[in-house]
Design a protein around this motif. Structure first.
Motif, PDB file in Angstrom:
ATOM      1  N   GLY A   1      28.931  16.586  -0.840  1.00  0.00           N
ATOM      2  CA  GLY A   1      29.121  16.660   0.575  1.00  0.00           C
ATOM      3  C   GLY A   1      30.251  17.352   0.729  1.00  0.00           C
ATOM      4  N   LEU A   2      30.671  17.297   2.153  1.00  0.00           N
ATOM      5  CA  LEU A   2      32.079  18.130   2.431  1.00  0.00           C
ATOM      6  C   LEU A   2      33.175  17.277   1.936  1.00  0.00           C
TER       7      LEU A   2
ATOM      8  N   ILE B   1      17.077  11.672   0.912  1.00  0.00           N
ATOM      9  CA  ILE B   1      17.675  10.525   0.286  1.00  0.00           C
ATOM     10  C   ILE B   1      18.883  10.353   0.940  1.00  0.00           C
ATOM     11  N   PRO B   2      19.665  11.379   0.910  1.00  0.00           N
ATOM     12  CA  PRO B   2      21.152  11.143   1.474  1.00  0.00           C
ATOM     13  C   PRO B   2      21.387  10.472   3.052  1.00  0.00           C
TER      14      PRO B   2
ATOM     15  N   LEU C   1      27.353  13.393   8.508  1.00  0.00           N
ATOM     16  CA  LEU C   1      26.322  12.984   7.300  1.00  0.00           C
ATOM     17  C   LEU C   1      27.114  13.576   6.178  1.00  0.00           C
ATOM     18  N   LEU C   2      27.334  14.678   6.069  1.00  0.00           N
ATOM     19  CA  LEU C   2      27.954  15.218   4.788  1.00  0.00           C
ATOM     20  C   LEU C   2      29.405  14.951   4.751  1.00  0.00           C
ATOM     21  N   LEU C   3      30.147  14.347   5.518  1.00  0.00           N
ATOM     22  CA  LEU C   3      31.485  13.694   5.335  1.00  0.00           C
ATOM     23  C   LEU C   3      31.616  12.139   5.150  1.00  0.00           C
TER      24      LEU C   3
ATOM     25  N   ASP D   1      22.338  23.163  19.617  1.00  0.00           N
ATOM     26  CA  ASP D   1      23.400  21.943  20.262  1.00  0.00           C
ATOM     27  C   ASP D   1      24.285  21.479  19.763  1.00  0.00           C
ATOM     28  N   PRO D   2      25.433  21.707  19.977  1.00  0.00           N
ATOM     29  CA  PRO D   2      26.600  21.245  19.155  1.00  0.00           C
ATOM     30  C   PRO D   2      26.680  19.950  18.619  1.00  0.00           C
ATOM     31  N   ALA D   3      26.013  18.969  19.345  1.00  0.00           N
ATOM     32  CA  ALA D   3      26.013  17.709  19.272  1.00  0.00           C
ATOM     33  C   ALA D   3      24.975  17.143  17.606  1.00  0.00           C
ATOM     34  N   VAL D   4      23.864  17.935  17.615  1.00  0.00           N
ATOM     35  CA  VAL D   4      23.206  17.847  16.424  1.00  0.00           C
ATOM     36  C   VAL D   4      23.847  18.347  15.063  1.00  0.00           C
ATOM     37  N   TYR D   5      24.662  19.412  15.329  1.00  0.00           N
ATOM     38  CA  TYR D   5      25.541  19.872  14.248  1.00  0.00           C
ATOM     39  C   TYR D   5      26.573  18.806  13.876  1.00  0.00           C
ATOM     40  N   GLN D   6      26.995  18.352  14.914  1.00  0.00           N
ATOM     41  CA  GLN D   6      28.088  17.423  14.547  1.00  0.00           C
ATOM     42  C   GLN D   6      27.731  16.215  13.958  1.00  0.00           C
ATOM     43  N   ARG D   7      26.286  15.639  14.252  1.00  0.00           N
ATOM     44  CA  ARG D   7      25.583  14.738  13.187  1.00  0.00           C
ATOM     45  C   ARG D   7      25.632  15.207  11.914  1.00  0.00           C
ATOM     46  N   SER D   8      25.197  16.320  11.690  1.00  0.00           N
ATOM     47  CA  SER D   8      24.855  16.824  10.397  1.00  0.00           C
ATOM     48  C   SER D   8      26.136  16.915   9.633  1.00  0.00           C
ATOM     49  N   MET D   9      27.381  17.352  10.201  1.00  0.00           N
ATOM     50  CA  MET D   9      28.418  17.489   9.722  1.00  0.00           C
ATOM     51  C   MET D   9      29.028  16.039   9.224  1.00  0.00           C
TER      52      MET D   9
END
Length: 376
Positions: free
Chosen positions: A340-341, A165-166, A331-333, A321-329
């Motif tokens: 979230g973060l 959901i988020p 999202l949490l921001l 892949d650093p780019a996909v981890y960036q997208r996850s971060m």
């Protein structure tokens, strides 16, 4: 089927509670270990028995680990490795960060949230290389991207409090659609047939669902000659999903063992991709209950093989892949996320790709022959 439910990132409403037990665990251990994972140690020695903590039961969802166990890839590397189910990704993160567990598999969001509280963990192997959740529509639908969803339409979801959901809220908002106002959510629970009917009868314009739960819906629509199409499976929509995490101190002291674990998982992945029937037969020994319906199990395993292929363009097992981890971060921001973060984390230290080349240094032909000659 409850026995093969995917770990739904543990519910986001529970993630906010992760900070307290992590802090208590750190206090009990005398504080965090600041030793760098890449310095001060050769990373050799015998680590003894290693238990890979799983967020839920031993199943097809973790098949590369189980193939490595059953085919003896861990043992051949001189390791004593077993896997054990636990109570979710948040629990795995807590144990690994506190040093009570050495190695685990966890979904990305709890791992990042845990890292913010206690940085004594590192993500070392990209286990699930596709999205845990995606938005799907009927193949005949005019919707090509999220922004094409008409105002007043509905999206079928499993659970109003689910881990999807988020992210879905953020995706809709970025597309100019307000969840609950422009687009409604309709819950279908665990019944794949209900979800299929909602799409087939146009009661829902789309469906947000996890990769493995999707199998049941696809099978329910199969008899009607209806196919689904993914809206968010594009490269720009892909985020980090699930990885192997290790305790930072353990990595520093036993880097060679961590390398061998990653290599064995890579070997297991190649085995299964080479001979899915043989791998599925092995998995039946691991968890016979999830193969009561042989057709469903085969479809489920096919999905599992596809979502654990190495990421492109690197095409190496375990590469993150650093780019996909960036997208996850990112999202949490996002403002308004209930758990979230509070600030950015250092992805350069959270994500460690330094061992990836070594994971892939094995006799690929030998594994392929091993798989081809395996009994089904």
């Amino acid at each position: 089927m409850a026995s093969i439910r995917f770990e739904r990132s543990r519910r986001w409403v529970k993630l906010v509670a992760l900070a307290l037990p992590l802090a208590l665990a750190v206090a009990a251990c005398g504080g965090g270990n600041e030793k760098s994972s890449s310095g001060g140690s050769t990373g050799g020695g015998n680590p003894g028995k290693i238990t890979i903590l799983l967020p839920f039961q031993r199943s097809i969802a973790f098949w590369p680990v189980h193939i490595a166990e059953e085919q003896g890839y861990f043992k051949a590397a001189g390791l004593d490795v077993t896997s054990e189910e636990t109570d979710g990704s948040s629990f795995v993160v807590q144990q690994v960060a506190a040093g009570k567990g050495k190695v685990g598999i966890a979904v990305t969001e709890p791992a990042m949230l845990g890292y913010e509280q206690n940085s004594d963990l590192v993500s070392v192997y990209d286990f699930l290389t596709g999205n845990a959740f995606d938005l799907w529509v009927l193949d005949s639908s005019p919707v090509q991207k999220i922004g094409d969803l008409p105002k007043g339409s509905s999206i079928a979801i499993k659970d109003q409090a689910g881990g999807e959901i988020p992210r879905l809220n953020v995706q809709l908002q970025k597309a100019g659609l307000q969840p609950g106002a422009d687009v409604q959510y309709q819950q279908f629970g665990e019944n794949a047939s209900v979800a299929a009917n909602m799409l087939a009868t146009k009661k829902a314009a789309a469906m947000e669902i996890s990769w493995n739960s999707l199998v049941g819906v696809e099978q329910a629509l199969k008899d009607q000659g209806v196919q689904l199409r993914c809206v968010t499976c594009t490269e720009t929509e892909t985020a980090a999903a699930e990885s192997v995490i290790v305790n930072k101190d353990f990595l520093s002291r036993y880097k060679d063992a961590v390398t061998k674990i990653g290599r064995a998982i890579a070997q297991g992945t190649l085995f299964g991709a080479t001979n899915p029937d043989a791998a599925l037969a092995i998995m039946k020994k691991v968890n016979p209950e999830e193969q009561v319906n042989a057709e469903f199990a085969k479809a489920y395993f096919t999905k599992a093989v596809d979502i654990m292929k190495p990421r492109q363009p690197n095409n190496q097992y375990g590469w993150q892949d650093p780019a996909v981890y960036q997208r996850s971060m990112d999202l949490l921001l996002t403002p308004g996320i209930p758990a979230g973060l509070t600030s950015k984390i250092d992805l350069g230290t959270f994500v460690d790709n330094s061992l990836v080349p070594a994971y892939n240094q094995f006799d690929h032909d030998a594994v392929v022959n091993d798989a081809k000659n395996a009994k089904t």
